[in-house]
Design an enzyme around this catalytic site. Structure first.
Site, PDB file in Angstrom:
ATOM      1  N   GLY A  22       0.798  -1.222   0.000  1.00 50.51           N
ATOM      2  CA  GLY A  22       0.000   0.000   0.000  1.00 50.51           C
ATOM      3  C   GLY A  22       0.829   1.269   0.000  1.00 50.51           C
TER       4      GLY A  22
ATOM      5  N   ALA B 192      -8.537   1.600   6.168  1.00 52.46           N
ATOM      6  CA  ALA B 192      -7.422   1.296   5.278  1.00 52.46           C
ATOM      7  C   ALA B 192      -6.795  -0.020   5.707  1.00 52.46           C
ATOM      8  CB  ALA B 192      -6.381   2.414   5.319  1.00 52.46           C
ATOM      9  N   ILE B 193      -6.329  -0.789   4.732  1.00 55.23           N
ATOM     10  CA  ILE B 193      -5.755  -2.104   5.009  1.00 55.23           C
ATOM     11  C   ILE B 193      -4.433  -2.246   4.282  1.00 55.23           C
ATOM     12  CG2 ILE B 193      -6.067  -4.601   4.736  1.00 55.23           C
ATOM     13  CD1 ILE B 193      -9.088  -4.126   4.879  1.00 55.23           C
ATOM     14  N   GLY B 194      -3.429  -2.720   4.999  1.00 53.28           N
ATOM     15  CA  GLY B 194      -2.131  -3.006   4.396  1.00 53.28           C
ATOM     16  C   GLY B 194      -1.479  -4.143   5.160  1.00 53.28           C
TER      17      GLY B 194
ATOM     18  N   CYS C 293      -3.508   6.569   0.762  1.00 52.36           N
ATOM     19  CA  CYS C 293      -3.449   5.312   0.009  1.00 52.36           C
ATOM     20  C   CYS C 293      -3.219   5.531  -1.490  1.00 52.36           C
ATOM     21  CB  CYS C 293      -4.715   4.480   0.232  1.00 52.36           C
ATOM     22  SG  CYS C 293      -5.021   4.105   1.976  1.00 52.36           S
TER      23      CYS C 293
ATOM     24  N   VAL D  36       0.898   5.655   1.247  1.00 52.84           N
ATOM     25  CA  VAL D  36       0.984   6.376   2.511  1.00 52.84           C
ATOM     26  C   VAL D  36      -0.380   6.485   3.187  1.00 52.84           C
ATOM     27  CG1 VAL D  36       0.654   8.641   1.417  1.00 52.84           C
ATOM     28  CG2 VAL D  36       1.852   8.490   3.625  1.00 52.84           C
TER      29      VAL D  36
ATOM     30  N   HIS E  15      -1.910   7.574  10.855  1.00 55.34           N
ATOM     31  CA  HIS E  15      -2.438   6.967  12.073  1.00 55.34           C
ATOM     32  C   HIS E  15      -2.399   8.006  13.183  1.00 55.34           C
ATOM     33  CE1 HIS E  15      -2.312   3.202  10.036  1.00 55.34           C
ATOM     34  NE2 HIS E  15      -0.991   3.100  10.050  1.00 55.34           N
TER      35      HIS E  15
END
Length: 302
Positions: free
Chosen positions: A132, A198-200, A229, A134, A137
């Site tokens: 993924g 978001a998932i990575g 992303c 940037v 968090h």
């Protein structure tokens, strides 16, 4: 600015871009030397018809520095690989927490998606080994780090990504009556044109780690300094924001009218995430205690 690198066996060297403008603060972190050997006390459990277990470390109220959580994950991965090599049982692990403000980039992320000078970044920037582009968090965002032995599930990365999305879709539907969906060709969970999760991930010898980030009460302003992303012309949203919009559409002006206290959203969402994770992955969740020490972060040298 200092450009550092962390070297850990089996994982290589990863560049870190700490900013001297990022103010240090007192927070609770995981002392890695204690976690590696501690078995923990079982506090609570979520029983499921599946016979596989998953140890769960609940830090959903804590702001954990990114580097500490990252190192903790990699240490657990090494331990699980060791178990597999010795033909020993290798159960799954789940960590839920929040992070101090930080930007993270995937292994192939492009700097063109940063809307600031990397030498004068507003927060620390970490390039990691996950997939993924940037993302940001920070407080109010729940991070779920499943460290999953895919041999016990399905050795298919696309299946795993879709299952992580399914966990969030179920949370939003069952707990908040929010209808979320996937967008073909993109990873993550969406409500309209707003991306809420978001998932990575990274997979090493079929052990998956990193995971998902769900915006609950997150301040979304830091997302404006990046192309989240790497996806342009789409928004980032949060559960709090959507509930607020629902209140306004129904003619209400406060959260109480929607039967939610915003101060409790993190707790409510965390509980729902664990429940749905257990259901989707057919796991019995066994909560473990984590030894935590007060730690005063040192301000990076400039």
């Amino acid at each position: 600015m200092i450009i550092q690198s962390i070297t850990t066996s089996n994982f290589g060297s990863f560049p870190i871009f700490p900013t001297s403008r990022h103010q240090s603060q007192s927070c609770k972190i995981i002392p890695l030397n204690l976690v590696s050997s501690q078995k923990g006390q079982e506090l609570t459990s979520i029983n499921h018809k599946g016979d596989r277990t998953c140890e769960y470390f609940d830090l959903h109220k804590e702001l954990v520095p990114y580097e500490d959580a990252w190192n903790w994950q990699k240490m657990i991965v090494r331990e699980k690989i060791g178990l597999i090599e010795r033909n020993e049982e290798c159960p799954d692990t789940l960590i839920v927490l929040q992070h101090q403000p930080v930007y993270t980039m995937g292994t192939g992320s492009s700097l063109e998606y940063l809307n600031f000078d990397i030498k004068n970044a507003p927060f620390d920037v970490y390039r990691t080994e996950r997939g993924g582009e940037v993302t940001y968090h920070g407080p109010g965002q729940l991070i779920m780090y499943p460290i999953i032995n895919l041999r016990n599930h399905k050795m298919d990365l696309h299946w795993y990504l879709r299952e992580l999305e399914e966990v969030v879709i179920r949370v939003l539907s069952s707990t908040f009556s929010i209808k979320a969906s996937r967008i073909e060709g993109l990873t993550g969970v969406w409500v309209g044109d707003q991306k809420l999760a978001a998932i990575g991930i990274k997979v090493s010898q079929w052990i998956a780690y990193h995971g998902l980030a769900l915006n609950v009460t997150t301040d979304l302003e830091p997302f404006n300094l990046i192309v989240p992303c790497g996806i342009r012309n789409r928004k980032v949203g949060s559960i709090k924001g959507l509930l607020g919009e629902a209140c306004l559409l129904n003619g209400h002006t406060d959260a109480k009218a929607h039967h939610f206290d915003y101060s409790q959203l993190i707790d409510i969402t965390s509980q729902s995430l664990i429940r749905e994770f257990s259901e989707v992955f057919q796991l019995q969740i066994q909560q473990r205690s984590v030894p935590i020490l007060e730690f005063l972060m040192k301000k990076p040298e400039s």
